[in-house]
Motif scaffolding. Structure first.
Motif: not given
Length: 413
Positions: A267-296
């Motif tokens: 999901r994070a890879i997809g959002l970075l592509a759709a919103i930021e228009k950048v290609i991220a590898e899986g390891a590069g997207a985990v920070g956003l993945a964690a923030l999306l999974a538990d934002p509180a």
């Protein structure tokens, strides 16, 4: 532990920044308005995928290479890697006139082997795992040929070099109070934590690991069985053993470790592509993945994320993006029963078109269990969002078609 007893200091990171200045890209760090709205945090992104080799790994590799004596330069360097570290070492070693030999597992994707060779590294394929590659490297290259090891993460010069990412981030966005950083062997997070706390001692540093490879968490819990291994889209942090040097720094400077599953990373890879228009590898997207999974826990905080790399296989990227469209119900699969006579396919296409759907592909199936005079259409349709997908489905049903969810797409009541 006294900070002075740690293997890397803030002064080491500042010295590394001076050494590598002008030889790596000072990558942008910008605020993302959309991701801030989605997560409830104020989100800044550091785009390390904009480095020449598309990864932060260049920083540590270059700092290590610049530390070598003349005799060490003459003997050359060796590294074991199946990805970004190999390319960073090969590129900067070649640029500095230093011979580099990279040992890669025999099953390393050809594109990574080719890229490393094109950057000037000599590639030796050996063994099935990085552990096999390391054994060969130590026996044949270090002991017999006297080359110097450029370790992927467990080296003070490597850690200090990676720490320059945080130095730049806090110059570019000094208001940051939180950093969320990918964790594999620990080189990036340990260097960044040293740098960040040298500038802002109360800044919160959080690490993110793949659910299958929580090597730092397992080490802190003294339970290696927690590292299950297996396939992951975040190959860049699929490390079974955290570094000894980096673990000591993580103990002192990292507030928490989070773990993310494959769906969150996709999901994070997809959002970075759709919103930021950048290609991220899986390891590069985990920070956003964690923030999306538990934002509180991060709500209202000023959070810096690192897109640590953008080296992803294009076929895999295409699969991830298509799967994301399915998950968002922007690509739906419908199975529609029709009479097998002229005009019915056109009627179905007309109804979908009237509803604003775009037919991507269609298969006319006559070999089915229903009446011999009927057929089934398997249709892949592009929709705007979930509500639009449901509208298309309901419109077909309202016009008398028997329609079901196909093999992919959303569920309908």
């Amino acid at each position: 532990m006294d900070a002075r007893a740690l293997p890397v200091t803030f002064d080491d990171v500042r010295r590394a920044a001076q050494m590598i200045e002008g030889q790596i890209v000072r990558t942008p760090c910008t605020r993302s308005r959309v991701l801030s709205q989605i997560t409830g945090a104020e989100v800044w992104i550091k785009f390390e995928n904009f480095q020449f080799t598309a990864s932060f790994k260049e920083r540590g590799a270059l700092n290590k290479l610049l530390s070598l004596s003349e005799s060490e330069r003459a003997a050359g360097v060796a590294a074991m890697s199946a990805g970004n570290h190999a390319q960073g070492v090969a590129y900067h070693a070649t640029r500095l006139g230093i011979k580099s030999v990279i040992v890669m597992p025999a099953n390393t994707p050809f594109t990574k082997v080719r890229n490393t060779r094109e950057l000037g590294g000599e590639v030796i394929l050996h063994g099935e795992t990085l552990a096999d590659a390391q054994e060969f490297l130590e026996a044949e290259l270090l002991r017999k040929r006297g080359m110097t090891l450029v370790h992927p993460y467990d080296d003070p010069y490597i850690v200090a070099g990676q720490g320059t990412v945080a130095l730049e981030m806090l110059e570019q966005a000094p208001e940051l109070d939180t950093l969320i950083v990918p964790v594999g062997g620990g080189g990036l997070i340990s260097g960044m934590a040293i740098a960040a706390h040298g500038i802002a001692p109360t800044l919160r540093v959080a690490g993110v690991e793949s659910m299958a490879y929580p090597s730092a968490y397992a080490a802190l819990q003294n339970d290696p069985a927690l590292v299950k291994g297996g396939q992951t889209i975040a190959e860049g942090i699929a490390v079974k053993n955290i570094g000894k040097l980096t673990l000591a720094i993580i103990r002192e400077h990292v507030a928490e470790l989070m773990r993310v599953d494959e769906a969150a990373i996709e999901r994070a890879i997809g959002l970075l592509a759709a919103i930021e228009k950048v290609i991220a590898e899986g390891a590069g997207a985990v920070g956003l993945a964690a923030l999306l999974a538990d934002p509180a826990p991060f709500a209202g905080r000023k959070v810096g994320l690192v897109v640590s790399g953008g080296n992803v296989d294009t076929r895999l990227l295409a699969s991830v993006l298509l799967r994301q469209l399915v998950n968002e119900s922007r690509l739906i699969s419908l199975s529609i029963d029709i009479e097998d006579r002229p005009g019915f396919l056109a009627r179905v296409a007309g109804r979908i078109g009237e509803s604003g759907g775009n037919i991507i592909q269609v298969h006319h199936e006559r070999l089915h269990r229903g009446h011999a005079k009927n057929a089934t259409l398997e249709v892949m349709v592009e929709a705007q969002d979930e509500a639009h997908a449901r509208q298309i489905f309901d419109d077909l049903a309202a016009h008398g078609f028997v329609v079901r969810k196909g093999t992919g797409g959303m569920e309908f009541d």
